[in-house]
Design a protein around this motif. Structure first.
Motif, PDB file in Angstrom:
ATOM      1  N   VAL A  21      29.299 -29.109  25.971  1.00 24.95           N
ATOM      2  CA  VAL A  21      27.895 -28.963  25.590  1.00 24.95           C
ATOM      3  C   VAL A  21      26.975 -29.198  26.785  1.00 24.95           C
ATOM      4  CG1 VAL A  21      26.067 -29.746  24.042  1.00 24.95           C
ATOM      5  CG2 VAL A  21      28.440 -29.692  23.246  1.00 24.95           C
ATOM      6  N   SER A  22      27.159 -30.326  27.483  1.00 23.78           N
ATOM      7  CA  SER A  22      26.283 -30.633  28.615  1.00 23.78           C
ATOM      8  C   SER A  22      26.955 -31.620  29.554  1.00 23.78           C
ATOM      9  CB  SER A  22      24.946 -31.206  28.123  1.00 23.78           C
ATOM     10  OG  SER A  22      25.155 -32.429  27.436  1.00 23.78           O
ATOM     11  N   TRP A 102      31.520 -35.790  18.021  1.00 23.92           N
ATOM     12  CA  TRP A 102      30.875 -35.733  19.335  1.00 23.92           C
ATOM     13  C   TRP A 102      31.553 -36.724  20.268  1.00 23.92           C
ATOM     14  CZ3 TRP A 102      27.614 -31.801  20.006  1.00 23.92           C
ATOM     15  CH2 TRP A 102      27.014 -31.249  18.874  1.00 23.92           C
ATOM     16  N   CYS A 124      31.609 -31.272  22.071  1.00 22.88           N
ATOM     17  CA  CYS A 124      31.677 -31.170  20.614  1.00 22.88           C
ATOM     18  C   CYS A 124      33.087 -30.760  20.212  1.00 22.88           C
ATOM     19  CB  CYS A 124      30.672 -30.143  20.087  1.00 22.88           C
ATOM     20  SG  CYS A 124      30.690 -29.980  18.286  1.00 22.88           S
ATOM     21  N   HIS A 135      22.172 -26.745  22.299  1.00 26.94           N
ATOM     22  CA  HIS A 135      22.666 -27.550  23.407  1.00 26.94           C
ATOM     23  C   HIS A 135      21.707 -28.708  23.694  1.00 26.94           C
ATOM     24  CE1 HIS A 135      25.332 -24.145  24.038  1.00 26.94           C
ATOM     25  NE2 HIS A 135      25.994 -24.853  24.928  1.00 26.94           N
ATOM     26  N   ARG A 137      21.698 -32.954  25.763  1.00 30.56           N
ATOM     27  CA  ARG A 137      22.464 -33.885  26.584  1.00 30.56           C
ATOM     28  C   ARG A 137      22.151 -35.300  26.119  1.00 30.56           C
ATOM     29  NH1 ARG A 137      18.084 -35.565  27.543  1.00 30.56           N
ATOM     30  NH2 ARG A 137      16.668 -35.241  29.287  1.00 30.56           N
ATOM     31  N   SER A 276      20.875 -23.551  27.010  1.00 32.05           N
ATOM     32  CA  SER A 276      22.262 -23.137  26.783  1.00 32.05           C
ATOM     33  C   SER A 276      22.936 -22.682  28.068  1.00 32.05           C
ATOM     34  CB  SER A 276      22.316 -22.012  25.746  1.00 32.05           C
ATOM     35  OG  SER A 276      21.714 -20.825  26.242  1.00 32.05           O
ATOM     36  N   PRO A 280      25.562 -26.786  30.279  1.00 27.33           N
ATOM     37  CA  PRO A 280      27.022 -26.828  30.524  1.00 27.33           C
ATOM     38  C   PRO A 280      27.406 -26.476  31.967  1.00 27.33           C
ATOM     39  CG  PRO A 280      26.403 -25.215  28.806  1.00 27.33           C
ATOM     40  CD  PRO A 280      25.183 -25.550  29.582  1.00 27.33           C
TER      41      PRO A 280
END
Length: 536
Positions: A21-22, A102, A124, A135, A137, A276, A280
């Motif tokens: 995700v980040s 998560w 995720c 998305h 963080r 998005s 990532p």
């Protein structure tokens, strides 16, 4: 309330995947940055997972905690003559989606003679049919940047979008073309009052710590254009994402996405699209200054060092070697899952870009379709059917807009397509599964309509769609989510939760949602949206 065991049981027979995700990595220049960063991270973990951590946590030592229904937390500290590294992983439930967990990883590294390095990432763990998410963080990144002195690429990191003055443009250009730059640069063109197509505060809240955030007004924008050229500049309200690796000799504007300012002057979707792409990004760079220390990596290093120095019996040495190999396997497995997810995401983005290039090459045809759509809106009639549309059906590659035009032309008394649906269809020109979309629209206009028109129930009518139909959304809608699904039909608001669906990926090439409503007393289907997934 759902618990970790509940989700594990529900997901037992569903294939799981780890979606990156980040990830944020930066330096901290404060004198006592290591201890401060560990302390803030431990406090954040306890609050986020809603657990009481053991006493070892307060001292930055290794510990394990299994809170059962709430969360699991693992922390590991490795220290040698070169310095020390602390890492922690927290697994918790952040929402009510079945099968979704998560995983937040945090590390703090202090090496002799170097600044303290800090990293936080979010993964995720979800099923293959997960409906997708926005998305984000971990909040600890913003909290830490607000309390400590953070920097990356020789530039300070803040929780705000920093304005670039005219006399600072040369410094900005130096950052853009810095061959060692690791973070992307998000540059927002603003008007003389500071207005932009996105909410700057909201953008900073989403991205701080993962990108250099800058805004540039008209005069400074002219200076940037003079220095880097028009094709690489940002002006007239646009937003550009300058990716790392930008070089004068090989610069390609298409590798650095540009969001033009719409006629309305506002483009809130751009924030989600930029996030998005940016959040990532650091998963793709894992060496050198971008190396991310996870608990598994630290345990692997410790196990390998123990195996190499193992004394005693042969059995003791073999046991140490087995433990080292087990740690390496765990790390390799997780790295492989992340790499696979990134490759899938890149393939989808490449497909979307290729489709966009095809759209540009076929610009004349696209303009003709848009003109027909405008004519339909002004005359309040159904869009006309063109010979190219019929040919597209025979070739099984009709665009979404063409498919809408075909069903309304063939079934004008059954289906009404709103202008909002046509606009969303044009915006999803890159959608790949066009034949499947046409089949769904055809079934909607024939089998589904016929069953309802003859007095059948929606439960019976929906069977023609299989798993591609949903009577309502999987999650509770926010106020904004309901507004996104509310359309104007004949001067009145009409909410449309019913929808047909294809795909779950967070991109226009793979995912489609067709929102519609059945007007029983008129035996009419009204389609309000035919495009990307609408946020909840």
């Amino acid at each position: 309330m759902a618990t970790l065991p509940d989700l594990e049981s529900a997901a037992m027979n569903r294939p799981q995947r780890n979606l990156p995700v980040s990830r944020a990595i930066f330096d901290l220049s404060d004198r006592a940055a290591f201890d401060a960063a560990v302390s803030l991270s431990v406090e954040w973990i306890a609050n986020t997972a809603a657990v009481e951590l053991p006493s070892e946590a307060a001292h930055g030592d290794s510990f394990q905690l299994d809170a059962g229904s709430r969360a699991t937390v693992n922390a590991f500290r490795l220290q040698d003559e070169q310095g020390h590294v602390w890492a922690a992983r927290t697994t918790y439930l952040g929402d009510k989606v079945a099968g979704r967990k998560w995983l937040t990883d945090i590390f703090v590294e202090q090496r002799a003679g170097s600044l303290t390095r800090y990293g936080a990432q979010l993964i995720c763990q979800c099923s293959a049919d997960d409906p997708g998410f926005d998305h984000s963080r971990p909040r600890i990144v913003r909290d830490l940047i607000g309390k400590l002195a953070a920097e990356a690429d020789g530039e300070s990191l803040t929780n705000e979008v920093v304005p670039v003055l005219t006399e600072e443009v040369s410094q900005l250009a130096g950052l853009l073309y810095n061959p060692e730059r690791r973070l992307p640069v998000v540059l927002i063109s603003v008007d003389d009052t500071g207005g932009a197509q996105v909410d700057l505060e909201r953008l900073a809240n989403r991205l701080s710590g993962t990108a250099h955030l800058r805004s540039i007004a008209t005069e400074a924008g002219f200076e940037l254009t003079r220095m880097v050229g028009k094709r690489m500049s940002t002006f007239n309200g646009a937003i550009r994402l300058y990716m790392p690796g930008l070089e004068t000799e090989t610069e390609d504007p298409f590798k650095h996405p540009l969001w033009l300012c719409p006629h309305s002057g506002s483009n809130p979707r751009a924030t989600h699209q930029i996030a998005s792409r940016v959040l990532p990004l650091q998963f793709r760079d894992s060496e050198g200054s971008a190396r991310f220390w996870r608990v598994g990596l630290l345990r692997q290093a410790a196990s390998r060092a123990l195996a190499n120095s193992a004394a005693g019996s042969r059995e003791d040495q073999l046991a140490a070697e087995v433990e080292a190999l087990r740690a390496e396997i765990d790390v390799a497995k997780e790295a492989g899952q992340t790499a696979e997810a990134l490759m899938t995401e890149e393939a989808a983005k490449l497909t979307e870009l290729q489709a966009e290039f095809a759209r540009l090459e076929d610009e004349n045809h696209s303009l003709r379709e848009r003109m027909r759509g405008l004519a339909q809106a002004s005359s309040k009639t159904h869009p006309p059917l063109a010979p190219d549309d019929v040919q597209a059906v025979f070739e099984r590659e009709p665009t979404l807009e063409t498919s809408l035009r075909i069903v309304t032309a063939l079934f004008p008394d059954r289906v009404t397509v709103l202008e909002s649906a046509l606009e969303s269809a044009r915006d999803s020109y890159a959608f790949r599964h066009r034949s499947k979309a046409f089949e769904l629209l055809w079934s909607l206009s024939t089998s589904y309509w016929t069953t309802l028109a003859e007095g059948g129930s929606d439960v019976t009518a929906r069977q023609c769609f299989g798993a591609s139909y949903a009577a309502k959304e999987a999650e509770t809608l926010s106020k904004a989510g309901r507004q996104r699904r509310t359309f104007i039909f004949e001067g009145a608001e009409l909410e449309m939760e019913r929808h047909l669906k294809i795909g779950v990926a967070d991109n226009k090439a793979e995912t489609l949602r067709i929102h519609f409503e059945w007007i029983a007393d008129r035996r009419l289907i009204v389609i309000g949206h035919c495009g990307a997934h609408l946020n909840f």
